[in-house]
Structure formats: C-alpha cells, structure tokens
Design a protein around this motif. Structure first.
Motif, PDB file in Angstrom:
ATOM      1  N   TYR A  78       0.824  -1.211   0.000  1.00  0.00           N
ATOM      2  CA  TYR A  78       0.000   0.000   0.000  1.00  0.00           C
ATOM      3  C   TYR A  78       0.854   1.256   0.000  1.00  0.00           C
ATOM      4  CZ  TYR A  78       0.994  -0.003   5.027  1.00  0.00           C
ATOM      5  OH  TYR A  78       1.624   0.005   6.239  1.00  0.00           O
ATOM      6  N   ASP A  82      -2.395   6.588   1.869  1.00  0.00           N
ATOM      7  CA  ASP A  82      -3.754   6.047   1.811  1.00  0.00           C
ATOM      8  C   ASP A  82      -4.253   5.641   3.193  1.00  0.00           C
ATOM      9  OD1 ASP A  82      -4.319   6.335  -0.854  1.00  0.00           O
ATOM     10  OD2 ASP A  82      -3.561   4.350  -1.431  1.00  0.00           O
ATOM     11  N   ALA A 303      -5.297  -0.386  -4.232  1.00  0.00           N
ATOM     12  CA  ALA A 303      -6.625  -0.251  -3.615  1.00  0.00           C
ATOM     13  C   ALA A 303      -6.833  -1.405  -2.630  1.00  0.00           C
ATOM     14  CB  ALA A 303      -7.710  -0.239  -4.686  1.00  0.00           C
ATOM     15  N   GLN A 304      -6.483  -2.588  -3.078  1.00  0.00           N
ATOM     16  CA  GLN A 304      -6.623  -3.780  -2.244  1.00  0.00           C
ATOM     17  C   GLN A 304      -5.699  -3.694  -1.020  1.00  0.00           C
ATOM     18  OE1 GLN A 304      -6.015  -7.211  -4.855  1.00  0.00           O
ATOM     19  NE2 GLN A 304      -5.050  -8.321  -3.154  1.00  0.00           N
ATOM     20  N   GLU A 307      -6.948  -1.188   1.586  1.00  0.00           N
ATOM     21  CA  GLU A 307      -8.063  -1.712   2.366  1.00  0.00           C
ATOM     22  C   GLU A 307      -7.549  -2.598   3.515  1.00  0.00           C
ATOM     23  OE1 GLU A 307     -11.876  -4.402   1.351  1.00  0.00           O
ATOM     24  OE2 GLU A 307     -11.305  -2.924  -0.191  1.00  0.00           O
ATOM     25  N   LYS A 308      -6.624  -3.475   3.191  1.00  0.00           N
ATOM     26  CA  LYS A 308      -6.066  -4.362   4.230  1.00  0.00           C
ATOM     27  C   LYS A 308      -5.341  -3.541   5.301  1.00  0.00           C
ATOM     28  CE  LYS A 308      -4.648  -8.077   1.157  1.00  0.00           C
ATOM     29  NZ  LYS A 308      -3.490  -8.900   0.791  1.00  0.00           N
ATOM     30  N   ARG A 310      -5.741  -0.350   6.105  1.00  0.00           N
ATOM     31  CA  ARG A 310      -6.657   0.500   6.892  1.00  0.00           C
ATOM     32  C   ARG A 310      -7.408  -0.315   7.925  1.00  0.00           C
ATOM     33  NH1 ARG A 310      -9.492   2.745   2.278  1.00  0.00           N
ATOM     34  NH2 ARG A 310      -7.921   4.018   1.281  1.00  0.00           N
ATOM     35  N   GLU A 311      -7.760  -1.507   7.536  1.00  0.00           N
ATOM     36  CA  GLU A 311      -8.488  -2.376   8.452  1.00  0.00           C
ATOM     37  C   GLU A 311      -7.636  -2.632   9.714  1.00  0.00           C
ATOM     38  OE1 GLU A 311      -9.826  -6.200  10.015  1.00  0.00           O
ATOM     39  OE2 GLU A 311      -8.408  -6.375   8.350  1.00  0.00           O
TER      40      GLU A 311
END
Ligand code: TYM
Length: 327
Positions: A78, A82, A303-304, A307-308, A310-311
């Motif tokens: 990432y 982001d 993007a993927q 997401e990981k 941020r989670e």
C-alpha cells in the motif's frame, strides 16, 4: 501470528542497496507472516519533491515491488498516504517525543548539514512518523538495512514509552529483521560508504546492461597489493562485498585467492561482477517494464492493499484513542 512491516521512500528507482538490504527479506517473509509493505510517500516530502513527481515516483516503486516478486495476494502492498490513521498515531507519538532526542539522531544531523536551508519539522520528527508506520500494525519484525538501525531504536523507544506512560502492554517492541542475523550494508562502488541514491553511486534494478557495465567498470580501485594476504583497502573491500552479494561463492573465492597472491586483475573482477549483476537484474528489469505499462493492475493492487492496511490500522487507532482517554 507475527506481524511484519516495512517501507521504502519513493525518491527514485530501487537500487541494489534497497534490494539486498530490504526487499530480498520482504520476499522471504511474505510466505510466513502477516506482511505490510508500503511506499513511504509522506516521508519523501522532507526534501520538497516537485508535485508532478510524487505520483510518478510512487508508481515506480510499486511496479518495482511487484517485479521483485512481492505478492499482493500474500502481503498488503500500500501507499502510506492512503492510511490516514498513521497520521493520528504520528501526532500522539510526537506528544511523547522530545526535542533533544530527535535532534541527536544522526540522520537528522546529517540532513540538517546537507540541506541547511530546509531543516523542517518533518525532518526532525522523521523517526516518530517511521515509528507510527510500524506500530500502527503492532509489528514485531521490520526488515531493513543497516542504515535504519537508529530509526529502529527510536521506534522501540516510542513503543515502550507509550506503554509506560499509559501503564499498558499494548505495543510490541519492533525488532529489525536481517535474514543472515547481521545488518546488511550494500557498499557504493565509488570508494567509500553505502550505495544510495543521494550518494549518486547507485546501480538500479531498472538499469540496462550497458549502464550497469559502465557503472561497474568505473568503480574505484588501486594499483593492487604488493604483499601476499594484505588487508584490503575500503574501495577494494567494497568490490569484494559486492561479489559476495551477487556472485557465486566460487567466483568470490577465485578473485580472493588472486588478491591474496597479488595476481588480481581488477578489470577481470569488474567484468565478472558486472555480468553477474546484469544476470540478476535483467529478468527483474523486464518485469518492471511490463508491470509499469499495466496501470489498471497497479491501481487494483494499491486499492486492495490500502483496504487491508486500513483495516489493521483502524483497529489499532481505536484502541489507542481509548487508552489515551478519548471516548
Ligand atoms: P530508504 O527508502 O532510504 O531505503 C529503503 C530500504 O533500503 C535499505 N537500504 C539499504 N540497505 C543496505 N545497503 C544499502 N546501501 C541500502 N540503501 C538503502 C534501507 O535500509 C531500507 O530498509 N526510513 C526508511 C523508510 C521507512 C521505513 C518505515 C522503513 C519509512 N517508514 C517503516 C521501515 C519501516 C528509509 O528511508 O528507507
């Protein structure tokens, strides 16, 4: 499950120092651990890059990460910017970071010397941002090269300090990870010091064969040993270190033997070293060119990854807010 975090600043292309100091270990770790590999675009702002270069440089590193074999199905890949949760943790950590200790960091002092017209607060608090990058995922292991040792010490200090101030056992102390058990420093071939972009002595993964040959043939040497089994001067030692890193043990032993009996021909050594580097980088270079052309794929990967990341980051920051007293 142990957590691994590491990042690279997007200030140009990946070079052999980045690869052998860091990325090689990312590849080893991604099969076994939960890994987060990011592109440290906020960190790159300390030198005020041109706005047009920011996205371009992030894409370069992304394509190179993928070309090296970092697998987005195994690791979260990432872009730092982001994941805004990192900034909140950066702020919290800065409240417990002291001017004196930040000013004593060697890389801060060096940068301040090199760019006296731009000794900004981001430069000063570089280690707290780096600590936030790492502990936002409660990382245990951080694969980095030798030059990051002091930043890693600071990260451990900030993690420990947070736990002490709030009387919790929340953040693990992140350890530097070196596969060989020893910190790696890839030397420059210009006589002394490490390979680095700002040192102007880097061999990049994306360099073509002719460029690599030219750079290696220019490496600094001397007139050769006159006594058998002499201690190698730094420039020569650096060439041998490179051989050890990229060539076969037989090649290393062959030239070492020649050196020890004063029959070394540096031209032959450099030719061999250049060919071994080319052989290693050529397939990576090919993949870099392929992946760089596939913007849609790169967009999907980040993007993927975001997401990981941020989670994981939002889980940590929720706990941190509670610990600090925000309800
Ligand atoms: P950076 O971008 O300067 O370098 C990226 C990685 O490459 C390693 N490296 C080397 N290793 C051995 N020999 C060399 N000549 C050499 N040159 C570079 C670095 O040690 C590093 O592992 N502060 C970091 C980026 C960062 C980071 C983080 C790293 C930001 N947040 C969180 C880990 C965890 C840096 O400037 O690396």
């Amino acid at each position: 499950m142990e957590i691994v975090v590491s990042g690279i600043r997007p200030t140009g292309n990946l070079h052999l120092g980045n690869y052998f100091g860091a990325v090689k270990n990312f590849l080893r770790l991604q099969d076994e651990y939960k890994c987060f590999f990011f592109i440290a675009d906020w960190h790159s702002l300390t030198t005020h890059p041109h706005p047009g270069d920011v996205t371009v440089n992030v894409r370069k590193i992304l394509a190179e990460y993928l070309a090296c074999g970092i697998d987005p199905e195994k690791a979260a890949i990432y872009v730092q910017s982001d994941v805004k949760e990192i900034l909140e943790l950066y702020l919290f950590l800065n409240m417990n970071a002291y001017l004196g200790e930040l000013q004593r960091v060697t890389s801060f002092k060096e940068k301040a010397r090199k760019q006296p017209e731009n000794v900004n607060a981001g430069l000063l608090t570089y280690p707290t941002l780096m600590a936030a990058d790492i502990i936002i995922h409660k990382a245990n292991k951080v694969p980095v090269g030798k030059d990051q040792e002091q930043n890693m010490e600071m990260a451990r200090k900030f993690a420990r300090r947070f736990n002490t101030i709030y009387g919790v056992d929340f953040f693990p102390e992140p350890e530097s990870y070196y596969f060989t058990g020893e910190a790696v420093k890839v030397p420059g071939l210009d006589g002394s010091g490490k390979m680095g972009k700002s040192e102007g002595n880097a061999i990049y993964l994306v360099d073509d064969a002719a460029t690599i040959r030219k750079k290696v043939m220019k490496a600094v040497t001397d007139s050769g040993p006159t006594e058998p089994n002499s201690v190698k001067p730094e420039a020569i030692e650096n060439l041998f270190t490179m051989l050890k890193i990229v060539s076969s043990p037989d090649t290393y032993d062959y030239f070492n033997e020649k050196y020890n009996c004063c029959e070394i021909r540096y031209g032959d050594l450099k030719k061999q070293l250049a060919e071994d580097i080319v052989q290693f980088t050529a397939p990576i270079r090919e993949r870099i060119l392929e992946i760089s052309a596939d913007v849609a794929y790169m967009d999907k990967v980040v993007a993927q990854g975001a997401e990981k990341a941020r989670e994981s980051a939002s889980r940590t920051i929720k706990e941190v807010r509670k610990i600090i007293g925000f309800k």
